[in-house]
Scaffold this motif. Structure first.
Motif, PDB file in Angstrom:
ATOM      1  N   VAL A  55      26.660  44.558  36.812  1.00 39.53           N
ATOM      2  CA  VAL A  55      27.208  43.806  35.686  1.00 39.53           C
ATOM      3  C   VAL A  55      28.382  44.580  35.102  1.00 39.53           C
ATOM      4  CG1 VAL A  55      26.713  42.778  33.434  1.00 39.53           C
ATOM      5  CG2 VAL A  55      24.938  42.829  35.209  1.00 39.53           C
ATOM      6  N   ALA A  56      29.525  43.912  34.956  1.00 40.98           N
ATOM      7  CA  ALA A  56      30.736  44.555  34.441  1.00 40.98           C
ATOM      8  C   ALA A  56      31.230  43.832  33.194  1.00 40.98           C
ATOM      9  CB  ALA A  56      31.833  44.569  35.500  1.00 40.98           C
ATOM     10  N   ASP A  57      31.517  44.585  32.170  1.00 38.32           N
ATOM     11  CA  ASP A  57      32.106  44.043  30.945  1.00 38.32           C
ATOM     12  C   ASP A  57      33.620  44.028  31.127  1.00 38.32           C
ATOM     13  OD1 ASP A  57      33.008  43.417  28.432  1.00 38.32           O
ATOM     14  OD2 ASP A  57      31.939  45.028  27.394  1.00 38.32           O
ATOM     15  N   ILE A  58      34.210  42.831  31.185  1.00 36.02           N
ATOM     16  CA  ILE A  58      35.663  42.722  31.389  1.00 36.02           C
ATOM     17  C   ILE A  58      36.381  42.296  30.109  1.00 36.02           C
ATOM     18  CG2 ILE A  58      35.390  42.242  33.846  1.00 36.02           C
ATOM     19  CD1 ILE A  58      35.979  39.271  33.187  1.00 36.02           C
ATOM     20  N   GLY A  59      35.684  42.360  28.995  1.00 35.25           N
ATOM     21  CA  GLY A  59      36.261  41.914  27.740  1.00 35.25           C
ATOM     22  C   GLY A  59      37.496  42.690  27.322  1.00 35.25           C
ATOM     23  N   ALA A  60      37.556  43.975  27.679  1.00 38.78           N
ATOM     24  CA  ALA A  60      38.693  44.815  27.300  1.00 38.78           C
ATOM     25  C   ALA A  60      39.758  44.885  28.383  1.00 38.78           C
ATOM     26  CB  ALA A  60      38.205  46.221  26.959  1.00 38.78           C
ATOM     27  N   LEU A  61      39.547  44.205  29.499  1.00 33.33           N
ATOM     28  CA  LEU A  61      40.496  44.267  30.608  1.00 33.33           C
ATOM     29  C   LEU A  61      41.788  43.554  30.236  1.00 33.33           C
ATOM     30  CD1 LEU A  61      40.523  45.360  33.552  1.00 33.33           C
ATOM     31  CD2 LEU A  61      39.922  43.047  34.294  1.00 33.33           C
ATOM     32  N   GLN A  62      42.890  44.273  30.311  1.00 31.16           N
ATOM     33  CA  GLN A  62      44.190  43.733  29.950  1.00 31.16           C
ATOM     34  C   GLN A  62      44.970  43.325  31.196  1.00 31.16           C
ATOM     35  OE1 GLN A  62      45.117  43.355  26.595  1.00 31.16           O
ATOM     36  NE2 GLN A  62      42.959  43.919  26.342  1.00 31.16           N
ATOM     37  N   GLU A  63      45.960  42.477  31.000  1.00 29.10           N
ATOM     38  CA  GLU A  63      46.806  42.053  32.110  1.00 29.10           C
ATOM     39  C   GLU A  63      47.423  43.269  32.794  1.00 29.10           C
ATOM     40  OE1 GLU A  63      50.941  39.880  32.033  1.00 29.10           O
ATOM     41  OE2 GLU A  63      49.350  38.407  31.713  1.00 29.10           O
ATOM     42  N   SER A  82      48.819  38.844  36.307  1.00 30.81           N
ATOM     43  CA  SER A  82      49.787  38.209  35.414  1.00 30.81           C
ATOM     44  C   SER A  82      50.211  36.849  35.963  1.00 30.81           C
ATOM     45  CB  SER A  82      51.028  39.094  35.265  1.00 30.81           C
ATOM     46  OG  SER A  82      51.734  39.146  36.502  1.00 30.81           O
ATOM     47  N   LYS A  83      50.851  36.064  35.135  1.00 33.52           N
ATOM     48  CA  LYS A  83      51.371  34.757  35.572  1.00 33.52           C
ATOM     49  C   LYS A  83      52.413  34.954  36.673  1.00 33.52           C
ATOM     50  CE  LYS A  83      53.392  30.397  34.002  1.00 33.52           C
ATOM     51  NZ  LYS A  83      54.364  30.329  35.108  1.00 33.52           N
ATOM     52  N   ALA A  84      53.236  36.003  36.557  1.00 33.43           N
ATOM     53  CA  ALA A  84      54.253  36.265  37.575  1.00 33.43           C
ATOM     54  C   ALA A  84      53.609  36.522  38.938  1.00 33.43           C
ATOM     55  CB  ALA A  84      55.125  37.451  37.165  1.00 33.43           C
ATOM     56  N   ILE A  85      52.509  37.266  38.938  1.00 29.90           N
ATOM     57  CA  ILE A  85      51.799  37.536  40.187  1.00 29.90           C
ATOM     58  C   ILE A  85      51.212  36.244  40.743  1.00 29.90           C
ATOM     59  CG2 ILE A  85      49.713  38.597  41.137  1.00 29.90           C
ATOM     60  CD1 ILE A  85      51.987  40.565  40.936  1.00 29.90           C
ATOM     61  N   LEU A  86      50.595  35.436  39.902  1.00 30.74           N
ATOM     62  CA  LEU A  86      49.999  34.174  40.353  1.00 30.74           C
ATOM     63  C   LEU A  86      51.070  33.238  40.913  1.00 30.74           C
ATOM     64  CD1 LEU A  86      47.416  33.502  37.493  1.00 30.74           C
ATOM     65  CD2 LEU A  86      46.957  34.400  39.779  1.00 30.74           C
ATOM     66  N   GLU A 115      42.125  26.764  43.325  1.00 27.35           N
ATOM     67  CA  GLU A 115      43.440  27.165  43.833  1.00 27.35           C
ATOM     68  C   GLU A 115      43.211  28.139  44.976  1.00 27.35           C
ATOM     69  OE1 GLU A 115      45.992  25.754  42.511  1.00 27.35           O
ATOM     70  OE2 GLU A 115      45.154  24.996  40.646  1.00 27.35           O
ATOM     71  N   PRO A 116      43.174  27.672  46.235  1.00 27.49           N
ATOM     72  CA  PRO A 116      42.787  28.533  47.363  1.00 27.49           C
ATOM     73  C   PRO A 116      43.601  29.818  47.487  1.00 27.49           C
ATOM     74  CG  PRO A 116      42.888  26.236  48.040  1.00 27.49           C
ATOM     75  CD  PRO A 116      43.451  26.297  46.655  1.00 27.49           C
ATOM     76  N   GLU A 117      44.888  29.760  47.116  1.00 24.39           N
ATOM     77  CA  GLU A 117      45.712  30.954  47.273  1.00 24.39           C
ATOM     78  C   GLU A 117      45.297  32.083  46.330  1.00 24.39           C
ATOM     79  OE1 GLU A 117      48.182  28.092  44.686  1.00 24.39           O
ATOM     80  OE2 GLU A 117      46.750  28.008  46.346  1.00 24.39           O
ATOM     81  N   TYR A 118      44.541  31.745  45.270  1.00 21.62           N
ATOM     82  CA  TYR A 118      44.115  32.781  44.332  1.00 21.62           C
ATOM     83  C   TYR A 118      42.860  33.506  44.806  1.00 21.62           C
ATOM     84  CZ  TYR A 118      47.244  30.356  41.048  1.00 21.62           C
ATOM     85  OH  TYR A 118      48.331  29.763  40.436  1.00 21.62           O
ATOM     86  N   ARG A 119      42.002  32.836  45.582  1.00 18.53           N
ATOM     87  CA  ARG A 119      40.736  33.394  46.059  1.00 18.53           C
ATOM     88  C   ARG A 119      39.918  33.950  44.905  1.00 18.53           C
ATOM     89  NH1 ARG A 119      40.915  37.679  50.086  1.00 18.53           N
ATOM     90  NH2 ARG A 119      39.180  36.723  51.205  1.00 18.53           N
ATOM     91  N   SER A 120      39.760  33.139  43.860  1.00 17.89           N
ATOM     92  CA  SER A 120      39.039  33.603  42.683  1.00 17.89           C
ATOM     93  C   SER A 120      38.456  32.427  41.915  1.00 17.89           C
ATOM     94  CB  SER A 120      39.961  34.415  41.769  1.00 17.89           C
ATOM     95  OG  SER A 120      41.058  33.629  41.338  1.00 17.89           O
ATOM     96  N   ILE A 121      37.419  32.695  41.155  1.00 16.23           N
ATOM     97  CA  ILE A 121      36.812  31.658  40.314  1.00 16.23           C
ATOM     98  C   ILE A 121      37.732  31.363  39.137  1.00 16.23           C
ATOM     99  CG2 ILE A 121      34.837  31.091  38.858  1.00 16.23           C
ATOM    100  CD1 ILE A 121      33.135  32.905  40.647  1.00 16.23           C
TER     101      ILE A 121
END
Length: 212
Positions: A55-63, A82-86, A115-121
């Motif tokens: 279990v990972a807390d990602i609440g403080a994870l910044q762009e 970031s949006k630029a990366i996406l 969005e298949p190119e993102y490979r993420s939920i």
């Protein structure tokens, strides 16, 4: 099993996985400074060996930040993109070996549903096993969009200095490199907005939550 259909990389990669089980390193965007340690919750060593969820807390994870946790002896990279990366990811398709992630062994189906190119939920959050699919080395995160000696058209991604394999910020492998397949995406789901669970699919996580 929660990770059915997702292969595990070679144990050789553990030789490259040094340091603490949790760290935050890397950045997205030129000039992004190093960031402080972000705590993650981890099970006991015995539970890790048994394949227990992490279990990972990602609440403080910044762009631009990357959080690294350990699951089943493997480094798991959690990156807030970031949006630029996406925006750059779809432009890389012609240069990739498997741009649509057709190799079903490399990720659960649900990370390709939107969005298949993102490979993420969630588009902004990438979750990858940080081991090269060539010989299990641990690639470097080179997330800035800028020319690099190994790629003048670099749009951010992961570079393995051992054998020069390259992957984009979704873990998709480039053509003409030793790595044969995309980086693995482990089973995972979000318990809530700020809590990521590695090792359990969304359906199993929902069932467990409903039975609690």
């Amino acid at each position: 099993m929660a990770n059915d259909g997702v292969n595990e990389p070679a144990d050789a990669g553990r030789r490259r996985f040094l340091g603490a089980t949790t760290a935050v390193v890397g950045a997205v965007g030129a000039g992004f400074a190093a960031v402080p340690f972000i705590k993650s919750w981890n099970p006991s060593a015995r539970a890790k060996l048994a394949g227990a969820p992490v279990v990972a807390d990602i609440g403080a994870l910044q762009e631009g930040q990357r959080l690294i946790v350990e699951w089943r002896g493997q480094p798991i990279w959690i990156v807030k993109r970031s949006k630029a990366i996406l925006d750059a990811l779809p432009t890389l398709d012609p240069r990739l070996r498997d741009p649509e992630s057709e190799n079903k062994d490399q990720q659960p189906d649900y990370v390709l549903a939107s969005e298949p190119e993102y490979r993420s939920i969630r588009p902004e959050i990438s979750v990858l096993v940080g081991l090269c699919t060539h010989l299990g080395c641990s690639p470097e995160m080179v997330a800035e969009i800028r020319p690099e000696p190994y790629d003048p058209q670099w749009k951010g991604g992961y570079f393995c200095p051992c054998h020069k394999s390259r992957f984009d910020m979704a873990g998709r492998v480039f053509q003409g490199v030793p790595a044969p397949t995309n980086l693995l995406v482990p089973p995972h789901h979000y318990r809530d907005e700020n809590t990521l669970v590695i090792g359990v699919d969304p359906a199993a996580g929902a069932a467990a939550k409903g039975g609690a």
